[in-house]
Design a protein around this motif. Structure first.
Motif: not given
Length: 109
Positions: A79-83
């Protein structure tokens, strides 16, 4: 799996998978196996893989190819920051819906 549960799960599976990835990176089969352990026994691997392709295209996850002892490299999703922002919105929406549904069930306004 009853039809109603299947339909409701379709609407929430993306959030469930992203929540799974919020704990640690994982590849498709790991996610499917974990979901089955949690009681989502009828979830097909193909459903999870298709969902992972969609969230990857939407930029909600980062993907790393990791060598595998049993064949081609595995795509490991994290999971990245947008996610994470999307997952926070999912939980806010979930809370809103469950509060309203609880009110309806109790006959309140």
């Amino acid at each position: 799996m009853p039809k109603l549960l299947t339909e409701m799960l379709k609407g929430t599976l993306e959030g469930i998978v992203l929540a799974t990835l919020s704990g640690r990176p994982a590849y498709g089969y790991e996610i499917t196996a974990w979901l089955r352990e949690q009681g989502f026994s009828d979830i097909a691997e193909g459903t999870v893989y298709a969902l992972l392709v969609r969230v990857e295209k939407r930029g909600l996850v980062d993907v790393e190819k990791v060598p595998s002892e049993k064949g081609p490299p595995r795509k490991v999703y994290s999971l990245n920051a947008v996610g994470r922002e999307y997952l926070e919105e999912f939980w806010r929406t979930w809370s809103f819906l469950t509060e309203r549904l609880d009110q309806l069930r109790e006959g309140g306004e």
